[in-house]
Design a protein around this motif. Structure first.
Motif, mmCIF file in Angstrom:
data_model
loop_
_atom_site.group_PDB
_atom_site.id
_atom_site.type_symbol
_atom_site.label_atom_id
_atom_site.label_comp_id
_atom_site.label_asym_id
_atom_site.label_seq_id
_atom_site.Cartn_x
_atom_site.Cartn_y
_atom_site.Cartn_z
ATOM 1 N N GLY A 1 0.826 -1.214 0.000
ATOM 2 C CA GLY A 1 0.000 0.000 0.000
ATOM 3 C C GLY A 1 0.855 1.257 0.000
ATOM 4 N N PRO A 2 0.193 2.438 -0.073
ATOM 5 C CA PRO A 2 0.914 3.699 -0.123
ATOM 6 C C PRO A 2 1.412 4.185 1.248
ATOM 7 C CG PRO A 2 -1.445 4.083 -0.203
ATOM 8 C CD PRO A 2 -1.274 2.602 -0.169
ATOM 9 N N GLU A 3 1.051 3.458 2.324
ATOM 10 C CA GLU A 3 1.404 3.916 3.682
ATOM 11 C C GLU A 3 2.924 3.920 3.888
ATOM 12 O OE1 GLU A 3 -0.851 1.548 3.045
ATOM 13 O OE2 GLU A 3 -2.694 2.621 3.590
ATOM 14 N N ILE A 4 3.358 4.700 4.869
ATOM 15 C CA ILE A 4 4.783 4.721 5.237
ATOM 16 C C ILE A 4 5.026 3.504 6.138
ATOM 17 C CG2 ILE A 4 6.626 6.018 6.395
ATOM 18 C CD1 ILE A 4 4.878 8.554 6.010
ATOM 19 N N PRO A 5 5.888 2.567 5.731
ATOM 20 C CA PRO A 5 6.076 1.361 6.554
ATOM 21 C C PRO A 5 6.983 1.610 7.752
ATOM 22 C CG PRO A 5 7.413 1.241 4.566
ATOM 23 C CD PRO A 5 6.652 2.528 4.476
ATOM 24 N N LEU A 6 6.599 1.058 8.885
ATOM 25 C CA LEU A 6 7.458 1.035 10.080
ATOM 26 C C LEU A 6 7.644 -0.437 10.415
ATOM 27 C CD1 LEU A 6 5.566 3.719 12.200
ATOM 28 C CD2 LEU A 6 7.731 4.048 10.977
ATOM 29 N N VAL A 7 8.856 -0.938 10.258
ATOM 30 C CA VAL A 7 9.090 -2.367 10.494
ATOM 31 C C VAL A 7 9.621 -2.515 11.915
ATOM 32 C CG1 VAL A 7 10.306 -4.424 9.721
ATOM 33 C CG2 VAL A 7 9.541 -2.717 8.050
ATOM 34 N N ILE A 8 8.845 -3.194 12.740
ATOM 35 C CA ILE A 8 9.174 -3.307 14.165
ATOM 36 C C ILE A 8 9.160 -4.788 14.549
ATOM 37 C CG2 ILE A 8 8.395 -2.725 16.519
ATOM 38 C CD1 ILE A 8 9.301 -0.229 14.956
ATOM 39 N N GLY B 1 10.417 2.801 24.282
ATOM 40 C CA GLY B 1 10.083 1.376 24.117
ATOM 41 C C GLY B 1 10.797 0.792 22.900
ATOM 42 N N SER B 2 10.009 0.316 21.939
ATOM 43 C CA SER B 2 10.570 -0.260 20.701
ATOM 44 C C SER B 2 11.207 0.793 19.808
ATOM 45 C CB SER B 2 9.449 -0.925 19.912
ATOM 46 O OG SER B 2 8.544 0.074 19.451
ATOM 47 N N GLY B 3 11.057 2.065 20.154
ATOM 48 C CA GLY B 3 11.598 3.157 19.330
ATOM 49 C C GLY B 3 10.635 3.603 18.239
ATOM 50 N N ILE B 4 9.430 3.029 18.246
ATOM 51 C CA ILE B 4 8.521 3.216 17.109
ATOM 52 C C ILE B 4 8.196 4.684 16.825
ATOM 53 C CG2 ILE B 4 6.459 2.776 18.551
ATOM 54 C CD1 ILE B 4 5.196 1.446 16.071
ATOM 55 N N LEU B 5 7.970 5.490 17.874
ATOM 56 C CA LEU B 5 7.557 6.877 17.619
ATOM 57 C C LEU B 5 8.744 7.712 17.141
ATOM 58 C CD1 LEU B 5 5.180 7.418 20.687
ATOM 59 C CD2 LEU B 5 4.606 6.621 18.393
ATOM 60 N N ALA B 6 9.931 7.449 17.696
ATOM 61 C CA ALA B 6 11.133 8.165 17.245
ATOM 62 C C ALA B 6 11.438 7.798 15.795
ATOM 63 C CB ALA B 6 12.315 7.816 18.150
ATOM 64 N N ILE B 7 11.254 6.526 15.454
ATOM 65 C CA ILE B 7 11.510 6.063 14.086
ATOM 66 C C ILE B 7 10.500 6.713 13.130
ATOM 67 C CG2 ILE B 7 11.431 4.015 12.588
ATOM 68 C CD1 ILE B 7 12.507 2.430 15.099
ATOM 69 N N ALA B 8 9.239 6.777 13.554
ATOM 70 C CA ALA B 8 8.210 7.426 12.721
ATOM 71 C C ALA B 8 8.556 8.901 12.529
ATOM 72 C CB ALA B 8 6.840 7.284 13.382
ATOM 73 N N ALA B 9 9.004 9.559 13.614
ATOM 74 C CA ALA B 9 9.368 10.984 13.514
ATOM 75 C C ALA B 9 10.513 11.162 12.520
ATOM 76 C CB ALA B 9 9.755 11.520 14.893
ATOM 77 N N ALA B 10 11.490 10.250 12.568
ATOM 78 C CA ALA B 10 12.623 10.340 11.629
ATOM 79 C C ALA B 10 12.135 10.128 10.197
ATOM 80 C CB ALA B 10 13.687 9.313 12.000
ATOM 81 N N VAL C 1 15.347 -2.013 26.735
ATOM 82 C CA VAL C 1 14.635 -1.834 25.456
ATOM 83 C C VAL C 1 15.526 -1.175 24.399
ATOM 84 C CG1 VAL C 1 12.386 -1.645 26.602
ATOM 85 C CG2 VAL C 1 13.625 0.447 26.023
ATOM 86 N N LEU C 2 16.620 -0.556 24.830
ATOM 87 C CA LEU C 2 17.375 0.292 23.890
ATOM 88 C C LEU C 2 18.036 -0.481 22.745
ATOM 89 C CD1 LEU C 2 18.748 2.950 26.377
ATOM 90 C CD2 LEU C 2 16.707 3.069 24.942
ATOM 91 N N PRO C 3 18.649 -1.668 22.996
ATOM 92 C CA PRO C 3 19.227 -2.396 21.858
ATOM 93 C C PRO C 3 18.176 -2.733 20.797
ATOM 94 C CG PRO C 3 19.988 -3.313 23.944
ATOM 95 C CD PRO C 3 18.920 -2.315 24.274
ATOM 96 N N GLN C 4 16.953 -3.082 21.258
ATOM 97 C CA GLN C 4 15.900 -3.400 20.281
ATOM 98 C C GLN C 4 15.465 -2.144 19.522
ATOM 99 O OE1 GLN C 4 15.114 -6.533 19.520
ATOM 100 N NE2 GLN C 4 14.063 -5.569 17.797
ATOM 101 N N ALA C 5 15.377 -1.015 20.234
ATOM 102 C CA ALA C 5 15.014 0.246 19.564
ATOM 103 C C ALA C 5 16.071 0.589 18.505
ATOM 104 C CB ALA C 5 14.896 1.365 20.593
ATOM 105 N N GLU C 6 17.343 0.395 18.860
ATOM 106 C CA GLU C 6 18.426 0.683 17.893
ATOM 107 C C GLU C 6 18.335 -0.250 16.688
ATOM 108 O OE1 GLU C 6 21.689 0.458 20.604
ATOM 109 O OE2 GLU C 6 21.379 2.537 21.241
#
Ligand code: SAM
Length: 254
Positions: A86-93, A130-139, A154-159
């Protein structure tokens, strides 16, 4: 394979979930009113759960099959094995490792609000990453993001999630005070809980540049008045509110 069944939601059990992984859990699943933790063998755990043996071959493939992409327009949250065209912006978590897979209302509210309030080039603090999802979306929206979490596990997983998404995000162990030297921020997004937002209200102001926006979620409907009052008292101006189920997101301007 063994399942350790715990009464409660992933939200309520959030503080002990990292400990389950530390003790050898291979994955977690939330069902109505329960969290299931998958272990290779039963062990003595102090959390009041109940053990149940399940056939070995099924659980991982069934869990993967049942985990659906989560839509939070303009984003879609995918596990690494999902295909999406789809046209959505993918966030792979990577799911199940830290809170923030897009399957909780508050994460989706925050993702959608980020898209409404963040402009490219702005400096963003994701407090309780947490998983970094919101920071990743912001980036992915063009922001310069810092993700902070009080839980170092949680930080190694967020990285790893940031690398998987091909974005540069800085992650830091700590809380709001530790993030202040990296500010002022144009936007702070925080998926915590009402009492913490109330306590942080004056320091959110310190973290934000004049005109900066605060997106606060993790707030149950009935606790929203407490947060509104604290933010108003700290000199914030309301911008908008969004809700899903029993959860709300409050957006304010400094
Ligand atoms: N940002 C992700 C999302 O929206 O899905 C995860 C949110 S999860 C509900 C809350 C996270 O905040 C947890 O990872 C927890 O460790 C972290 N946290 C809790 N209290 C905190 C505090 N005082 N300062 C920083 N992080 C905190």
């Amino acid at each position: 394979m063994w399942i350790y069944r715990l009464k409660g939601t992933a939200w309520e059990l959030d503080p002990i979930l990292p400990e389950l992984f530390d003790r050898g859990a291979r994955g977690l699943e939330e069902r109505e009113g329960e969290v299931l933790a998958y272990f290779p063998a039963p062990l003595d755990l102090p959390y009041g759960g109940v053990w149940e043996e399940v056939p070995d071959e099924d659980w991982l493939s069934a869990w993967r099959r049942d985990l659906k992409p989560a839509l939070a327009p303009p984003f879609v949250v995918l596990a690494p094995w999902h295909l999406w065209e789809g046209p959505e912006i993918p966030l792979v978590i990577e799911p199940g490792m830290a809170f923030g897979t897009g399957h909780h209302e508050t994460t989706r509210l925050a993702l959608m609000a980020l898209a409404r309030h963040l402009r490219p080039g702005e400096k963003v603090l994701d407090l309780g990453t947490g998983s970094g999802i919101l920071a990743i979306a912001a980036a992915k929206l063009g922001g310069e993001a810092l993700g902070v979490d009080i839980d170092p596990s949680v930080l190694p997983q967020a990285e790893a999630n940031a690398r998987q998404n091909g974005v540069a995000v800085r992650f830091l162990e700590g809380s709001l005070t530790d993030a202040l030297p990296y500010g002022p921020f144009d936007l702070v997004v925080a998926n915590l809980f009402a009492e913490l937002h109330q306590a942080f209200a004056p320091r959110y102001r310190e973290a934000l540049a004049p005109g900066g926006r605060l997106l606060a979620t993790g707030i149950l409907q009935e606790k929203a008045p407490m947060v509104r009052e604290a933010l108003w008292g700290a000199g914030f101006t309301p911008l908008e509110e969004a809700g899903e189920g029993e959860w709300v997101l409050l957006a304010y301007r400094r």
